[in-house]
Design an enzyme around this catalytic site. Structure first.
Site, PDB file in Angstrom:
ATOM      1  CG  HIS A  91      44.253  34.617  35.764  1.00 34.17           C
ATOM      2  ND1 HIS A  91      45.325  35.452  35.570  1.00 34.17           N
ATOM      3  CD2 HIS A  91      43.220  35.414  36.138  1.00 34.17           C
ATOM      4  CE1 HIS A  91      44.957  36.709  35.810  1.00 34.17           C
ATOM      5  NE2 HIS A  91      43.674  36.712  36.157  1.00 34.17           N
ATOM      6  CG  ASP A 121      46.399  30.295  40.278  1.00 37.22           C
ATOM      7  OD1 ASP A 121      46.048  30.827  41.346  1.00 37.22           O
ATOM      8  OD2 ASP A 121      46.307  30.866  39.172  1.00 37.22           O
ATOM      9  CD  GLN A 180      39.098  33.440  41.420  1.00 38.07           C
ATOM     10  OE1 GLN A 180      38.164  33.456  42.210  1.00 38.07           O
ATOM     11  NE2 GLN A 180      39.550  34.543  40.841  1.00 38.07           N
ATOM     12  CE  LYS A 199      42.170  37.058  42.229  1.00 37.73           C
ATOM     13  NZ  LYS A 199      41.334  37.920  41.396  1.00 37.73           N
ATOM     14  CB  CYS A 251      42.879  37.729  33.125  1.00 38.43           C
ATOM     15  SG  CYS A 251      42.931  39.500  33.296  1.00 38.43           S
TER      16      CYS A 251
HETATM   17  N1  PLP Z   1      45.060  33.096  39.015  1.00 41.25           N
HETATM   18  C1  PLP Z   1      43.729  33.076  39.065  1.00 41.25           C
HETATM   19  C2  PLP Z   1      42.996  31.769  38.971  1.00 41.25           C
HETATM   20  C3  PLP Z   1      43.025  34.265  39.217  1.00 41.25           C
HETATM   21  O1  PLP Z   1      41.694  34.242  39.274  1.00 41.25           O
HETATM   22  C4  PLP Z   1      43.744  35.474  39.316  1.00 41.25           C
HETATM   23  C5  PLP Z   1      43.025  36.752  39.431  1.00 41.25           C
HETATM   24  O2  PLP Z   1      41.878  36.882  39.065  1.00 41.25           O
HETATM   25  C6  PLP Z   1      45.128  35.431  39.271  1.00 41.25           C
HETATM   26  C7  PLP Z   1      45.756  34.222  39.114  1.00 41.25           C
HETATM   27  C8  PLP Z   1      45.939  36.688  39.387  1.00 41.25           C
HETATM   28  O3  PLP Z   1      45.768  37.228  40.663  1.00 41.25           O
HETATM   29  P1  PLP Z   1      46.383  38.644  41.042  1.00 41.25           P
HETATM   30  O4  PLP Z   1      45.900  39.600  39.993  1.00 41.25           O
HETATM   31  O5  PLP Z   1      45.826  38.930  42.392  1.00 41.25           O
HETATM   32  O6  PLP Z   1      47.854  38.507  41.035  1.00 41.25           O
END
Ligand code: PLP
Length: 631
Positions: free
Chosen positions: A344, A421, A424, A447, A585
């Site tokens: 992401h 991370d 997900q 999430k 993203c």
């Molecule tokens: N990392 C991953 C794999 C994500 O799917 C997301 C959001 O979709 C993020 C980071 C960023 O999360 P947030 O927007 O809640 O900070």
């Protein structure tokens, strides 16, 4: 029993149904009780401890009563096992009285679902509930060839096997839906096509669930149908474009159970105060609630210490914190950071900013054509300059589950630190940080059925305590003079200023909810649903699945030949089906597949085969209309 008021569709009026259902359940043996005093009940559940009458400050967090934790106020500790996939509502198990028919939120099966009939659920049965209930005339599919889920499925056997593993993984004694209702231990009602009502009769000793002349007995569902899990989420009763909302945008954000909404409400009604700093009762309540939430997070991801849990705004903020604190402090010109092609943007851009500032190099682990990490290529990226590997546990664009354990071991063997991370992963699979052993782990509350604006940075305690603060202010200091400031250790060191107290508490409630269902059962139920969805999508002509890894979670990215992704999204929206379209993203990974965007349905445990059927029906309709317009 006759229904007096029918609406224009010929279905009974909702309030009429409620009345009838109340009568039925009042007459049921051990009949369900009124739950109308819910808010008072919640207040009592959150009865505050009296032991902490004054603020103790960050240093004294250990003294703060663990009342909330130990008492497990919502009763979550009482039943460990649950239900995802069984169709049993978690609330139903522990709180049958929550399903009082006085409370339409949690009691009546909502007639909006499935146009007013209980779906005879379908996975592997080859029969679609949505098909029975949907108006297929919409979109000119009246005299259609059978859609895949209307016919015997070639993958039926496979799905049965997947779901039967749920029973072999968990002793049947822990599966209340199996033992309590006397059904075949190796099957689920949605596999057999049996009407779940009959289990309700067994549970409630044959309550008066009579068929009436309008055939609405199916409204009077027992409180253990998957639709009652849905009923725990008030927003899932919304109608969009006149259709019942089907939420398949879970990778973007998840919906919130009423329990989370109520918990936040309760905080503002009964506990609101700044934390750690005052000598009054409400400061003690809010500090208790906030620190109890931290403890819940610790247990949820199996961190070694509560001090390793830092509350932040979300995944993005957590990664930026690590980059600006640990990264800025420990990385020097020429050092290298490894990320994967799946990341992401939140796990790319903070490192790029740092790289530009400090002269670092970013290296990228490639993936194969299924979207799987190429471990051999990963191994080749390490050298003496490698200081950090930062990668995702589950890809938000493709659904790939990365081999995290192995990748972390490889990084550590090469002397690099690891940030994993978990944005997900936390809502779909068990995360055991003591086993996985990353140095940092990050996720967002929204999430995992919690509120927005709250998230978690986990860091190994000794690393966090060696890191420079990234923001200065109140709450994070031990002592301040104009010459010198002494900082607290983690987590206070990284929580400068007034944080998002209420939403941290809400996140704790979300974790309670997930625990109550059981993350392993969620994982296995969703896996079955993913197999079901994958196989149906594969049968849509011109559909290209993007991301076909052997190990996937939740996400079903695709493109549909002849349609832009936005067109598909809009057509689905007309039917009340919410999916994400766009680059998610994660532009680098989509470009790896020659794409700028995809359509991305993503599943959570409150989704059903019927939801997937509804999605697939629209796609078939689009394709058949397209074919017709060509001739
Ligand atoms: N990392 C991953 C794999 C994500 O799917 C997301 C959001 O979709 C993020 C980071 C960023 O999360 P947030 O927007 O809640 O900070």
């Amino acid at each position: 029993m006759d229904i007096e008021n029918l609406n224009t569709n010929g279905f009974p009026d909702e309030s009429e149904l409620e009345k009838i259902a109340n009568q039925l359940f009042k007459s049921a043996p051990g009949g369900l009780q009124n739950n109308s005093g819910f808010s008072e009940q919640v207040h009592n559940q959150y009865e505050h401890n009296d032991t902490l009458k004054q603020s103790d400050g960050v240093n004294d967090l250990g003294k703060i009563s663990q009342n909330l934790v130990n008492n497990n106020n919502l009763g979550f500790g009482k039943v460990t096992k649950s239900v995802a996939g069984s169709g049993i509502s978690p609330s139903a198990i522990n709180h049958p009285s929550d399903f009082s028919l006085e409370d339409p939120q949690t009691s009546l099966p909502d007639p909006h679902f499935y146009n007013g009939q209980i779906p005879k659920s379908v996975a592997g049965s080859g029969k679609s509930p949505s098909l029975q209930n949907q108006d297929l005339t919409h979109g000119n599919v009246t005299s259609h060839n059978k859609l895949p889920f209307e016919t015997e499925q070639p993958f039926e056997h496979e799905l049965k096997e997947v779901l039967s593993q749920i029973n072999s993984t968990f002793p049947s004694s822990q599966l209340p839906h199996v033992s309590a209702f006397g059904i075949n231990e190796n099957s689920y009602y949605f596999l057999t096509g049996q009407n779940p009502l009959q289990y309700g009769n067994q549970l409630f000793g044959g309550a008066n669930q009579n068929q009436n002349t309008h055939g609405i007995s199916s409204y009077v569902k027992p409180p253990f149908d998957i639709n009652l899990v849905k009923a725990d989420f008030p927003i899932l009763k919304e109608r969009v474009n006149g259709k019942p909302l089907i939420w398949l945008d879970n990778a973007a954000t998840t919906q919130k159970p009423k329990l989370v909404i109520d918990r936040i409400n309760h905080f503002y009604e009964h506990e609101n105060s700044n934390i750690h700093r005052a000598a009054h009762e409400l400061a003690a309540r809010s500090t208790d609630a906030y620190e109890a939430a931290r403890k819940k997070v610790q247990h949820f991801i199996n961190a070694g210490s509560v001090n390793e849990i830092v509350f932040v705004r979300g995944t993005t903020e957590a990664i930026n914190l690590v980059a600006q604190s640990w990264g800025d402090q420990n990385l020097n010109t020429g050092d290298e950071i490894i990320v994967s092609n799946l990341e992401h943007h939140a796990n790319i851009v903070p490192w790029q900013i740092l790289a530009a500032k400090k002269g670092l190099k970013l290296r990228v682990i490639p993936v194969d054509d299924d979207g799987q990490i190429l471990l051999d290529e990963y191994a080749k990226l390490f050298n003496s300059k490698t200081k950090l590997v930062s990668f995702t546990h589950v890809s938000n664009a493709l659904g790939t589950v990365t081999p995290a354990q192995q990748m972390i071991e490889m990084a550590h063997a090469n002397g690099a630190k690891v940030l994993l991370d978990g944005a997900q992963s936390v809502s779909h699979m068990r995360v055991d940080l003591q086993k996985l052993n990353p140095d940092f782990f990050v996720f967002s509350g929204h999430k995992v059925f919690g509120p927005t604006g709250i998230g978690v940075l986990y860091g190994r305690e000794e690393i966090l305590n060696s890191m420079q603060p990234w923001q200065g202010g109140g709450n994070m200091i031990k002592d301040v003079t104009f010459e010198h400031t002494e900082y607290h250790n983690a987590p206070g060191r990284f929580e400068a200023g007034t944080g998002n107290i209420a939403d941290a508490v809400g996140l704790g409630a979300a974790i309670d909810y997930v625990n109550k269902i059981g993350i392993d059962l969620i994982n296995q139920y969703e896996h079955g649903l993913l197999v079901y969805g994958t196989n149906l999508l594969k049968q849509v002509p011109g559909l290209r699945l993007v991301g076909t890894a052997a190990d996937k979670a939740s996400v079903l990215s695709f493109t549909l030949d002849g349609f832009t992704n936005d067109q598909v999204g809009q057509e689905l929206n007309k039917e009340g089906i919410a999916v994400r379209t766009g680059h998610h993203c994660a532009q680098p990974i989509l470009r790896r597949f020659g794409l700028e965007s995809t359509v991305r349905p993503s599943l959570a445990f409150y989704n059903t085969c019927a939801d997937v059927d509804a999605l697939v029906t629209v796609l078939h309709r689009l394709k058949s209309n397209q074919k017709r317009s060509l001739f």
